[in-house]
Every structure is written in C-alpha cells, then in structure tokens.
Scaffold this motif. Structure first.
Motif, PDB file in Angstrom:
ATOM      1  N   ASP A 259      -7.828  -0.736  11.865  1.00 58.91           N
ATOM      2  CA  ASP A 259      -6.659  -0.139  12.522  1.00 58.91           C
ATOM      3  C   ASP A 259      -6.637   1.393  12.447  1.00 58.91           C
ATOM      4  O   ASP A 259      -5.929   2.047  13.204  1.00 58.91           O
TER       5      ASP A 259
ATOM      6  N   TYR B 277      -8.022  -6.369  16.565  1.00 61.52           N
ATOM      7  CA  TYR B 277      -7.430  -7.409  15.706  1.00 61.52           C
ATOM      8  C   TYR B 277      -8.318  -7.706  14.489  1.00 61.52           C
ATOM      9  O   TYR B 277      -9.112  -6.859  14.089  1.00 61.52           O
ATOM     10  N   VAL B 278      -8.187  -8.914  13.926  1.00 59.95           N
ATOM     11  CA  VAL B 278      -8.919  -9.238  12.696  1.00 59.95           C
ATOM     12  C   VAL B 278     -10.431  -9.215  12.933  1.00 59.95           C
ATOM     13  O   VAL B 278     -11.167  -8.511  12.239  1.00 59.95           O
TER      14      VAL B 278
ATOM     15  N   GLY C 106      -8.472  -3.990   2.887  1.00 59.52           N
ATOM     16  CA  GLY C 106      -7.890  -4.907   3.861  1.00 59.52           C
ATOM     17  C   GLY C 106      -8.986  -5.647   4.613  1.00 59.52           C
ATOM     18  O   GLY C 106     -10.091  -5.841   4.080  1.00 59.52           O
ATOM     19  N   ALA C 107      -8.677  -6.056   5.830  1.00 59.06           N
ATOM     20  CA  ALA C 107      -9.644  -6.813   6.636  1.00 59.06           C
ATOM     21  C   ALA C 107     -10.950  -6.041   6.770  1.00 59.06           C
ATOM     22  O   ALA C 107     -12.030  -6.561   6.469  1.00 59.06           O
ATOM     23  N   ALA C 108     -10.869  -4.792   7.189  1.00 57.32           N
ATOM     24  CA  ALA C 108     -12.075  -4.003   7.433  1.00 57.32           C
ATOM     25  C   ALA C 108     -12.759  -3.621   6.126  1.00 57.32           C
ATOM     26  O   ALA C 108     -13.981  -3.757   5.984  1.00 57.32           O
TER      27      ALA C 108
ATOM     28  N   GLU D 284      -7.840   0.309  -3.743  1.00 58.62           N
ATOM     29  CA  GLU D 284      -6.772  -0.364  -2.988  1.00 58.62           C
ATOM     30  C   GLU D 284      -5.401  -0.033  -3.583  1.00 58.62           C
ATOM     31  O   GLU D 284      -5.187  -0.139  -4.780  1.00 58.62           O
ATOM     32  N   LYS D 285      -4.503   0.309  -2.704  1.00 62.84           N
ATOM     33  CA  LYS D 285      -3.137   0.687  -3.081  1.00 62.84           C
ATOM     34  C   LYS D 285      -2.367  -0.472  -3.721  1.00 62.84           C
ATOM     35  O   LYS D 285      -1.582  -0.272  -4.649  1.00 62.84           O
TER      36      LYS D 285
ATOM     37  N   SER E 131      -2.900  -7.858   0.342  1.00 62.77           N
ATOM     38  CA  SER E 131      -2.504  -6.515   0.784  1.00 62.77           C
ATOM     39  C   SER E 131      -2.730  -6.366   2.283  1.00 62.77           C
ATOM     40  O   SER E 131      -3.518  -7.095   2.882  1.00 62.77           O
TER      41      SER E 131
ATOM     42  N   CYS F 265      -2.198  -6.012   6.473  1.00 58.16           N
ATOM     43  CA  CYS F 265      -1.696  -6.857   7.565  1.00 58.16           C
ATOM     44  C   CYS F 265      -1.921  -8.345   7.313  1.00 58.16           C
ATOM     45  O   CYS F 265      -1.211  -9.179   7.844  1.00 58.16           O
TER      46      CYS F 265
ATOM     47  N   ALA G  99      -4.148 -17.041  14.034  1.00 57.94           N
ATOM     48  CA  ALA G  99      -5.155 -17.050  15.095  1.00 57.94           C
ATOM     49  C   ALA G  99      -6.116 -15.889  14.888  1.00 57.94           C
ATOM     50  O   ALA G  99      -5.783 -14.910  14.221  1.00 57.94           O
TER      51      ALA G  99
ATOM     52  N   ASN H 253      -7.487 -13.263  17.158  1.00 63.51           N
ATOM     53  CA  ASN H 253      -7.076 -12.844  18.505  1.00 63.51           C
ATOM     54  C   ASN H 253      -8.209 -12.313  19.364  1.00 63.51           C
ATOM     55  O   ASN H 253      -8.027 -12.100  20.555  1.00 63.51           O
TER      56      ASN H 253
ATOM     57  N   ASN I 253      -3.366   4.572  -5.229  1.00 62.76           N
ATOM     58  CA  ASN I 253      -2.985   5.114  -3.924  1.00 62.76           C
ATOM     59  C   ASN I 253      -3.797   6.373  -3.653  1.00 62.76           C
ATOM     60  O   ASN I 253      -3.671   7.370  -4.372  1.00 62.76           O
ATOM     61  N   ILE I 254      -4.639   6.306  -2.617  1.00 61.06           N
ATOM     62  CA  ILE I 254      -5.489   7.461  -2.302  1.00 61.06           C
ATOM     63  C   ILE I 254      -4.711   8.433  -1.405  1.00 61.06           C
ATOM     64  O   ILE I 254      -4.029   8.014  -0.466  1.00 61.06           O
TER      65      ILE I 254
ATOM     66  N   ASN J  19       1.413   0.049   4.973  1.00 65.36           N
ATOM     67  CA  ASN J  19       0.412   0.853   5.667  1.00 65.36           C
ATOM     68  C   ASN J  19       1.168   2.034   6.269  1.00 65.36           C
ATOM     69  O   ASN J  19       1.829   1.908   7.290  1.00 65.36           O
TER      70      ASN J  19
HETATM   71  C1  LIG Z   1       2.283  -9.017  11.644  1.00 70.36           C
HETATM   72  C2  LIG Z   1       0.876  -8.972  12.108  1.00 70.36           C
HETATM   73  C3  LIG Z   1       0.296 -10.110  12.615  1.00 70.36           C
HETATM   74  C4  LIG Z   1      -1.016 -10.090  13.050  1.00 70.36           C
HETATM   75  N1  LIG Z   1      -1.538 -11.257  13.521  1.00 70.36           N
HETATM   76  C5  LIG Z   1      -2.822 -11.295  13.900  1.00 70.36           C
HETATM   77  C6  LIG Z   1      -3.402 -12.529  14.324  1.00 70.36           C
HETATM   78  O1  LIG Z   1      -2.743 -13.587  14.341  1.00 70.36           O
HETATM   79  N2  LIG Z   1      -4.707 -12.520  14.697  1.00 70.36           N
HETATM   80  C7  LIG Z   1      -5.463 -11.381  14.669  1.00 70.36           C
HETATM   81  O2  LIG Z   1      -6.641 -11.447  15.007  1.00 70.36           O
HETATM   82  N3  LIG Z   1      -4.931 -10.191  14.279  1.00 70.36           N
HETATM   83  C8  LIG Z   1      -3.638 -10.128  13.884  1.00 70.36           C
HETATM   84  N4  LIG Z   1      -3.104  -8.927  13.457  1.00 70.36           N
HETATM   85  C9  LIG Z   1      -3.945  -7.707  13.431  1.00 70.36           C
HETATM   86  C10 LIG Z   1      -4.828  -7.633  12.186  1.00 70.36           C
HETATM   87  O3  LIG Z   1      -4.129  -8.142  11.079  1.00 70.36           O
HETATM   88  C11 LIG Z   1      -5.229  -6.181  11.925  1.00 70.36           C
HETATM   89  O4  LIG Z   1      -5.786  -5.628  13.099  1.00 70.36           O
HETATM   90  C12 LIG Z   1      -6.256  -6.063  10.787  1.00 70.36           C
HETATM   91  O5  LIG Z   1      -5.775  -6.645   9.607  1.00 70.36           O
HETATM   92  C13 LIG Z   1      -6.592  -4.600  10.546  1.00 70.36           C
HETATM   93  O6  LIG Z   1      -7.451  -4.487   9.440  1.00 70.36           O
HETATM   94  P1  LIG Z   1      -7.464  -3.147   8.569  1.00 70.36           P
HETATM   95  O7  LIG Z   1      -8.439  -3.386   7.478  1.00 70.36           O
HETATM   96  O8  LIG Z   1      -7.616  -1.980   9.431  1.00 70.36           O
HETATM   97  O9  LIG Z   1      -5.971  -3.054   7.964  1.00 70.36           O
HETATM   98  P2  LIG Z   1      -5.335  -3.937   6.784  1.00 70.36           P
HETATM   99  O10 LIG Z   1      -5.891  -5.321   6.804  1.00 70.36           O
HETATM  100  O11 LIG Z   1      -3.868  -3.790   6.870  1.00 70.36           O
HETATM  101  O12 LIG Z   1      -5.859  -3.217   5.470  1.00 70.36           O
HETATM  102  C14 LIG Z   1      -5.476  -1.917   5.084  1.00 70.36           C
HETATM  103  C15 LIG Z   1      -5.569  -1.844   3.575  1.00 70.36           C
HETATM  104  O13 LIG Z   1      -5.483  -0.495   3.131  1.00 70.36           O
HETATM  105  C16 LIG Z   1      -4.618  -0.435   2.007  1.00 70.36           C
HETATM  106  N5  LIG Z   1      -4.104   0.935   1.910  1.00 70.36           N
HETATM  107  C17 LIG Z   1      -3.208   1.540   2.744  1.00 70.36           C
HETATM  108  N6  LIG Z   1      -2.997   2.808   2.347  1.00 70.36           N
HETATM  109  C18 LIG Z   1      -3.767   3.025   1.255  1.00 70.36           C
HETATM  110  C19 LIG Z   1      -3.975   4.148   0.394  1.00 70.36           C
HETATM  111  N7  LIG Z   1      -3.336   5.312   0.576  1.00 70.36           N
HETATM  112  N8  LIG Z   1      -4.849   4.026  -0.630  1.00 70.36           N
HETATM  113  C20 LIG Z   1      -5.503   2.839  -0.860  1.00 70.36           C
HETATM  114  N9  LIG Z   1      -5.334   1.743  -0.081  1.00 70.36           N
HETATM  115  C21 LIG Z   1      -4.481   1.835   0.970  1.00 70.36           C
HETATM  116  C22 LIG Z   1      -3.570  -1.485   2.289  1.00 70.36           C
HETATM  117  O14 LIG Z   1      -2.852  -1.874   1.141  1.00 70.36           O
HETATM  118  C23 LIG Z   1      -4.433  -2.603   2.885  1.00 70.36           C
HETATM  119  O15 LIG Z   1      -4.960  -3.456   1.895  1.00 70.36           O
HETATM  120  C24 LIG Z   1      -1.774  -8.899  13.002  1.00 70.36           C
HETATM  121  C25 LIG Z   1      -1.198  -7.747  12.498  1.00 70.36           C
HETATM  122  C26 LIG Z   1       0.112  -7.766  12.041  1.00 70.36           C
HETATM  123  C27 LIG Z   1       0.716  -6.531  11.484  1.00 70.36           C
END
Ligand SMILES: Cc1cc2nc3c(=O)[nH]c(=O)nc-3n(C[C@H](O)[C@H](O)[C@H](O)COP(=O)(O)OP(=O)(O)OC[C@H]3O[C@@H](n4cnc5c(N)ncnc54)[C@H](O)[C@@H]3O)c2cc1C
Lengths: 234, 280
Positions: free
Chosen positions: A57, A66-67, B16-18, B39-40, B46, B48, B55, B57, B151-152, B212
């Motif tokens: 994101d 998405y995921v 997180g996911a990524a 990780e925070k 943690s 999303c 699903a 998506n 927390n970074i 986030n």
């Molecule tokens: C309510 C909701 C429902 C969703 N449903 C779906 C679905 O059904 N299907 C689908 O495919 N996608 C879905 N998505 C989208 C998907 O969840 C996200 O696109 C995906 O999780 C993004 O991954 P990411 O790693 O970028 O963020 P995240 O998975 O959110 O991970 C970010 C991580 O960074 C950590 N972090 C944040 N700030 C700091 C900091 N300063 N220092 C250290 N760590 C920190 C957080 O705690 C978290 O663990 C949904 C999203 C939301 C919000």
C-alpha cells in the motif's frame, strides 16, 4: 457477512430479507493498494532514494493490487534486493535521539487528540472530506494549508509523558506531512477526474492535458510538484 | 533511556502483507541474507490483515490474462497508472496465490477442485487467519529476526542513500537504530488524515487500519523521495454504520445496488470504483 453487519441485523431486527441495507462512503484515505498513491518506484520496486525499496500500500503507480498484488510486489522487491545486496557497502550511521527526547521536555497547552481533531476537521472542511461530499475548491485548499501550518507548529511543542504519548505525537506528525503533500497534489491537478474520489469545483471537467502523473518532492520543507508523462518507463 | 543498535543485510519496515511476504521470498532466494523485520504492533495481527479478509481481490480467472488485469486497473484509474508496474504485478498474481495456499490458507474450491471465483478477478477464501499463516511462516525462518512493538520514524541517510532506519519502542523507553544495506518500506497507507465518519469513542471504527498512519510516506517525504498521485484518494463504499463490505452483498449474494428512487445506479451512471462513490 462481516460480524458487525450480522450483529446489526440481529440487534435491530431489520433483517436484509425485508429491509434495504444502507450504503455510504467513508472518509478519504491515501492507500496505494487500491489507488495509485505512494512512492514513485522503478520496475524493480526501488524508490528514488538509493537502496530503498517499496511494496504494498505504500508503493505508488500500481492500483488494485490488494493482498495478492502486495505479495507480488514484495516478491519483486525481494528479488531486486537479493540481486543487489552483495554490491552494497555502507557506513554505519546513528540517528540523533534528541529528536525523541525533546518531546519529554516540551511544555504544551494542547493534547495530541485536540490537534488531531483540528487537523482532521481542516481536511474535512477545506480539502474535500466526507461532510463536503468530497468536493473542494482552490480557495478552500489554501485555507486547509494555512490551518495545517499552524497545527504543525503547535505539534512541535507537544508533550509526552510516556512512550504511548510519543507514538501518538509521531502518528499526528506523519499525518500532517502526508496531508501537506496531499493538498499540493489536489491543487496541482486542475481538472476533475475519478469524480467521487476527486472533484475540483474550480475545474469540474476532465481535461486531457492532465493525462499525466502529478508527482512531488519535499525540498527545504516545501512541496515541489513534478509532472511526469504517462508513457514514461512503460 | 536505552539505545539498541542492530545491523543486518536487509531491514523490512512493517510486518504486514508485503513485509512478511518479502521476508519469505528473501530467505528462499538466499538463506545467508539476514533480515530484520521492525513492526509497530505484533506481526500476528497487525495492519490491514489483522482481522482477516474473505477474498483475494486480485487474481486472473480462467480465460483471462495478466494483460486483462493490467488493462482493467488502468481503465479503473482513468488512465493514471503505470502500465509497467501493473503488468509485472499481474503476472505474479496466480503464482503468489499458490504460495499462500501452500502455506495453509483455505481457498474455496468447487467439485472440480477449481477455485470458486467471484467475477474473474476474485477468489473466495476462509481468511480469518491469513495474518497468522504469514507470521508462522516467517517465524520459522532462521535468517529472519522479528522485532515487534517498535515504531519506525526516520530513515538513516548517507547523502541520497538510505542505510537503515530509526525508531522507538511503543512500550518501554528504548530507542532503536537499524543499519542495513537495503531497506524495504512496507508500512501500508494512511488513515486518519480526514475527519472519520464516526465520532467520539467510535472514531477508530473506520475502513482502513487506524494504525497505518502514513509513517512510510512521511519518512520518505522528509528524506526527499519522489511521491506520486496522492490526489487519487480512496473512498470506500461500505454498509452504513458497520463499514461492512458491499461487495459481499452485491457480488456474493447478488443484492442489487439501488438509489432512493429504486434505480440501479451503476447501470445508469457508471461502474468504476470512483464512479460508484460519486453516485451515492
Ligand atoms: C478493511 C480492509 C479490507 C480488505 N479486504 C481485502 C480483501 O478482502 N481482499 C484483498 O485482496 N485485499 C483486501 N484489502 C487490501 C489489503 O489488505 C492490503 O492491500 C494489503 O494488506 C496491503 O499490504 P501492506 O503490507 O502494504 O500493508 P499492511 O498489511 O497493512 O501492513 C503494514 C504493516 O506496517 C506496520 N507499520 C505501520 N507503520 C509502522 C511504523 N511506523 N513502524 C513499523 N511498522 C509499521 C503495520 O502495523 C502493519 O503491520 C483490505 C484492506 C482493508 C483495509
């Protein structure tokens, strides 16, 4: 169905077989897994800063990930890192922790929550929030900018008693930084595109001149807008 | 006050996911690369995915190609997206789906052992535990160290080069300094910029993860990184009050989406993600 929705049906007795389910929009977010906001990256998922990669994101240019798309970007970034890692040499750096310490020494008449609500209200009213049906004008954006400037100055003086307070102060300051950049982006796109997400009242029509990326960089605490062509790096 | 210093080949900010998926891939590519995940919160719940999702998506269903997905996403963005990024992402969607299934995610299948899809881009899962599945996979990796509750806040910079990051414990008076050859920022997006649609004690009942807070964007902005397309905000179309997904009702159960006059507004006014928000 989501637990909250199921509970609402049960508690109210207004079951979906008889009653329509109301739908509505949330407040706006900045989220590069759904839209295209975030770091400007190359195809290896490297940012414009050397040795910094981005995925999920936080990374821009690639909506609807998405995921699974976040996983895909993470893989690409990991592969780029694995390829580069042995070529990188660095010198050790230590940050000046006085930046954190300062908040324990500060005196403030305001709480983080008060400033957070002030920021959110300014963004809502002047930068196209929910109560404005997501619409904004340039005059409003200028007011948002002025308000944020004042809140930013006050936020530097916030006082922390413990680590949780410090966390909340940083969260506010992060949001203020994002909001500041967001306002300049909203000002720079002088058209209306993605109505719903982006409705500029001064420029209510789509304008093909704006088939371009609005990018930005912060230089000396000022946001500088950079336009980039769509074909670039295709 | 205590200062803790760490050195690693790779620093991943945000588990997180990524972030977690990147750690898995890095270990697979070269188990000699040592990785720290900062990780925070706690990687088990943690970001999303904390409460799970129902699903995946982004998936390329039968009869479709990665190009179809990239074309769809570009069109939905009204032309403002990077086709090179979209395509290289799309090409891996089905591959990463296989990996997460192998790690233990339950993906629903029909009698012919095929994934049950919703439209051509979406597969149905039992995803309450998707984050735990990822966290467990990462915990078993010997070259990966997980540091929760940190927390970074800042990148460490050597001219234009990022050489790690710094932050603090969310619980104890500990400051952290991480030096690394390569840094992956994966802190997710930003919520809480705008006044939320619930107030008072419910103000964290919002669509995006309330924790986030845009840290990754802000750190990059302050360090002079180039950012793109912030003006393309995301607004979630949700069931009122509960913020429950409308897709489950509309696509899952086939409920019609109508306006107060009873019209099928999507047919009348358009069906891209932003148009649907505009219509209501
Ligand atoms: C309510 C909701 C429902 C969703 N449903 C779906 C679905 O059904 N299907 C689908 O495919 N996608 C879905 N998505 C989208 C998907 O969840 C996200 O696109 C995906 O999780 C993004 O991954 P990411 O790693 O970028 O963020 P995240 O998975 O959110 O991970 C970010 C991580 O960074 C950590 N972090 C944040 N700030 C700091 C900091 N300063 N220092 C250290 N760590 C920190 C957080 O705690 C978290 O663990 C949904 C999203 C939301 C919000």
């Amino acid at each position: 169905m989501s637990p909250a929705q199921s509970l609402k049906w049960l508690e109210s007795g207004e079951m979906p077989s008889k009653f329509n389910v109301e739908i509505g929009g949330s407040e706006p977010y900045i989220v590069g897994g759904h839209t295209a906001s975030g770091y400007w990256i190359d195809k290896n998922r490297q940012t414009t800063l050397k040795n910094l990669f981005a995925a999920g994101d936080v990374a821009g240019g690639c909506p609807q990930k998405y995921v699974t798309g976040s996983f895909a970007e993470a893989e690409i970034a990991a592969e780029s890192i694995a390829k580069e890692i042995n070529k990188i040499s660095i010198t050790d750096k230590v940050v000046d922790f006085e930046e954190f310490e300062q908040y324990f020494k500060n005196q403030s008449d305001f709480s983080v929550d008060e400033l957070e609500i002030a920021m959110q209200t300014a963004m809502d009213e002047y930068a196209g929030g929910l109560t404005q049906n997501y619409k904004f004008s340039e005059n409003q954006l200028n007011l948002a900018k002025q308000n944020l400037k004042r809140i930013e100055i006050l936020s530097e003086k916030l006082h922390a008693n413990d680590m949780y307070d410090l966390l909340k102060i940083y969260e506010l300051r992060e949001r203020l930084t994002v909001a500041k950049v967001l306002i300049e982006h909203l000002k720079a796109r002088k058209e209306t595109r993605w109505a719903g997400f982006y409705q500029n009242l001064d420029y209510p029509q789509r304008d093909e001149k704006y088939n371009l990326f609005v990018n930005s960089k912060m230089i000396n605490n000022e946001v500088k807008i950079i336009s980039r062509k769509i074909e670039q790096e295709m | 006050m205590e200062i803790k210093k760490f050195f690693s080949d790779v620093l991943i900010i945000g588990g997180g996911a990524a972030g977690l998926f990147a750690a898995i891939r890095l270990s697979e590519l070269n188990p000699k690369i040592n990785v720290i995940i900062a990780e925070k919160a706690d990687i088990r719940r943690s970001g999303c995915l904390a409460a799970g999702v129902n699903a995946l998506n982004a998936y390329i269903g039968e009869g479709h190609t990665p190009k179809d997905y990239a074309d769809y996403a570009l069109k939905d963005a009204h032309g403002i997206a990077r086709y090179d990024l979209l395509l290289s992402m799309s090409e891996r969607l089905n591959h990463v789906t296989k990996i997460i299934e192998k790690l233990g995610l339950v993906i629903f299948k029909d009698e012919n052992d095929k994934y049950i899809t919703r439209g051509w881009r979406n597969v149905k899962i039992n995803g309450e535990n998707i984050k735990l599945i990822l966290a467990n996979a990462v915990k078993n990796l010997e070259n990966v160290k997980i540091i929760n509750h940190v927390n970074i806040t800042n990148f460490l910079l050597d001219d234009e080069k990022v050489v790690g990051a710094a932050g603090f414990s969310t619980r104890d008076k500990i400051y952290y300094n991480f030096t690394a050859k390569a840094t992956l920022i994966a802190t997710g997006g930003a919520s809480g910029i705008y006044l939320p649609n619930h107030s008072g004690g419910s103000r964290h009942q919002i669509w995006y993860s309330p924790f986030n807070t845009g840290a990754g964007y802000a750190m990059g902005i302050r360090a002079g990184a180039e950012m793109t397309t912030f003006e393309m905000r995301f607004i979630a179309l949700r069931c009122k009050d509960t913020i429950a997904p409308t897709g489950t009702l509309a696509q899952g159960v086939g409920a019609e989406q109508i306006n107060s006059k009873g019209e099928l507004f999507q047919e009348k006014y358009g069906n891209t993600t932003s148009e649907r928000v505009f219509e209501i």
